[in-house]
Design a protein around this motif. Sequence first.
Motif, short mmCIF file in Angstrom:
data_model
loop_
_atom_site.label_atom_id
_atom_site.label_comp_id
_atom_site.label_asym_id
_atom_site.label_seq_id
_atom_site.Cartn_x
_atom_site.Cartn_y
_atom_site.Cartn_z
N ASP A 152 0.85 -1.20 0.00
CA ASP A 152 0.00 0.00 0.00
C ASP A 152 0.88 1.26 0.00
OD1 ASP A 152 0.82 0.54 2.62
OD2 ASP A 152 -0.94 -0.42 3.52
N ILE A 153 0.25 2.43 0.06
CA ILE A 153 1.02 3.67 -0.06
C ILE A 153 1.98 3.89 1.12
CG2 ILE A 153 -0.49 4.98 -1.61
CD1 ILE A 153 -1.78 6.22 0.91
N VAL B 286 -4.59 1.93 -1.48
CA VAL B 286 -4.89 2.95 -0.47
C VAL B 286 -5.97 2.41 0.48
CG1 VAL B 286 -5.32 5.41 -0.08
CG2 VAL B 286 -4.61 4.64 -2.35
N SER C 152 -4.61 3.84 5.76
CA SER C 152 -3.27 4.10 5.22
C SER C 152 -3.08 5.58 4.90
CB SER C 152 -3.05 3.26 3.96
OG SER C 152 -3.92 3.69 2.93
N ASP C 153 -4.17 6.32 4.96
CA ASP C 153 -4.16 7.70 4.45
C ASP C 153 -4.58 8.66 5.57
OD1 ASP C 153 -4.20 9.83 2.55
OD2 ASP C 153 -6.34 9.50 2.18
N HIS D 119 -4.88 12.72 2.11
CA HIS D 119 -4.43 13.19 0.79
C HIS D 119 -5.09 12.44 -0.36
CE1 HIS D 119 -1.57 15.62 2.84
NE2 HIS D 119 -0.77 14.63 3.20
N TRP D 120 -5.44 11.17 -0.11
CA TRP D 120 -6.01 10.33 -1.17
C TRP D 120 -7.53 10.26 -1.11
CZ3 TRP D 120 -3.69 7.31 -5.08
CH2 TRP D 120 -2.29 7.36 -5.12
N GLN D 121 -8.11 10.95 -0.17
CA GLN D 121 -9.53 10.79 0.11
C GLN D 121 -10.39 10.96 -1.15
OE1 GLN D 121 -10.84 13.36 3.24
NE2 GLN D 121 -12.93 12.54 3.21
N ARG E 203 -9.05 8.45 -4.48
CA ARG E 203 -9.42 7.02 -4.48
C ARG E 203 -10.91 6.81 -4.77
NH1 ARG E 203 -10.98 5.67 1.07
NH2 ARG E 203 -9.91 3.68 1.27
N CYS F 121 -7.21 13.17 -8.76
CA CYS F 121 -5.84 12.76 -8.42
C CYS F 121 -4.85 13.80 -8.91
CB CYS F 121 -5.53 11.41 -9.06
SG CYS F 121 -6.65 10.09 -8.54
N GLN G 138 -0.05 11.34 -7.50
CA GLN G 138 -0.97 10.21 -7.28
C GLN G 138 -1.18 9.44 -8.59
OE1 GLN G 138 -4.08 12.62 -5.56
NE2 GLN G 138 -3.54 12.00 -3.48
#
Length: 420
Positions: free
Chosen positions: A239-240, A307, A311-312, A316-318, A321, A327, A331
Amino acid sequence: MANPRLRSLLWWRKWAKKDWAIAAVGFTIFISALNFLFDSRTNDLDISTAEDLVDLTLLQNAKDRGAFCLDGSSPGYHFQEGFGSGSRNWLLHIEGGGWCNTIESCLHRKTTPLGSSKYMQRQIPFAGLMSRNPSQNPDFFNWNKVYIRYCDGASFAGHTESELKNVTNLYFSGQLIWESVMDELLSIGLSNANQALLSGCSAGGLATLIHCDNFRDLMPKDATVKCLADAGFFLDEKDILGNYTMRSFYHDVVHLQGVSKSLPKDCTSRMDSSKCLFPQEIIKGIRTPLFLVNPAYDYWQIQHILVPDGSDAHGHWQKCRMNLQYCNPSQIEKLQDFRSSLLNALSDFQQNKEGGMFINSCFIHCQTWMANTWHSPTSPKINNKTIAEAVGDWYFNRRVVNEVDCPYPCNPTCYNMEFA
Ligand SMILES: *[C@@H]1O[C@H](CO)[C@@H](O)[C@H](O)[C@H]1NC(C)=O
Ligand SMILES: *[C@@H]1O[C@H](CO)[C@@H](O)[C@H](O)[C@H]1NC(C)=O
Ligand SMILES: *[C@@H]1O[C@H](CO)[C@@H](O)[C@H](O)[C@H]1NC(C)=O
């Protein structure tokens, strides 16, 4: 409301956490819109193209064989008889719906259609590759069709020795469910098949890979038998944060439900059996001709492998993803790396002359059982071919099918999910 079949595909709603619930709602709305478009279009043309509702049949021999859903109820399937030139051809499709990796999550699953036939819809619509409408399903429309319900939580590969009946009343008999379903289908005509295709989506795509050669061995020697896994190619990737979240999840599934015995021996003898649940290991040993349909940006994999929840921490990836339009360049780079990992894991398989693949650059998951993604005027295409055309060309040896799309966002024919 979305069509009832889709509810079972919203299994990840059960992963609790607010964002999954929101995502599930987004998906439902998205699919409703697709169905609405599709239905309104076809209804104008021909009323007989409306989706067929097909009844649930509970397994007759389940109790004798000890094949139970997680809660001890009987497993089931939906069967629609073939006709005309398709009457001796069989298309099986295994339902998906994730896995349960802990006693707690399996106990929860017992109270849903993915763990108990008590909660299963009695009728479901057959669409896409299950449709009997030739304009929606040009090559397989008149085949016998079976939709196999998923209620064991381990891709039909759990073993009863691991059962926790004493403590929790949980039945882990996925392998026996597979065997019992096959017995029953063989007895109603499958043993007489000329042509057969075992397919499945998501966790059902993984089940297809696990049982593909066994399916081949159960069919008449002179029958044409092939397998098709849709969105079942789950990657053994970090994962990230650099953690192997998916590998540890599979480790828990394998150990809780005793899955090792259903996995290829030449894999489990070489490495930790939980790694052998990954398709990249399973396909090394498959002898039967195999086709893989998988989006390169599978939203399930992005949301659970790349993700995953937790993990976030900074969010930032909300958005990214949930909708690739949000993105940022770094990303997108990570997503391109994820696609490269998929292509890398498939590089040996690409040399397989009997195999085929359709790896499109869309943000979606299953694509075979929906008319809109399987075969329609607006379906995703690679080289001007729909998934239905690609699979048909491969199944009937009309051409070699090795379709790999250019990287996102180059394909304007994609259905890209936009979760709220
Ligand atoms: C479950 O019960 C059986 C017999 O009642 C016993 O032999 C077995 O050890 C028990 N298993 C567990 C995990 O407690
Ligand atoms: C994931 O990785 C981070 C950073 O390396 C580490 O702090 C964390 O404990 C890991 N989480 C899990 C669940 O392993
Ligand atoms: C794409 O396929 C359709 C239907 O098979 C065909 O009519 C059309 O000419 C094709 N377009 C191109 C650019 O090849």
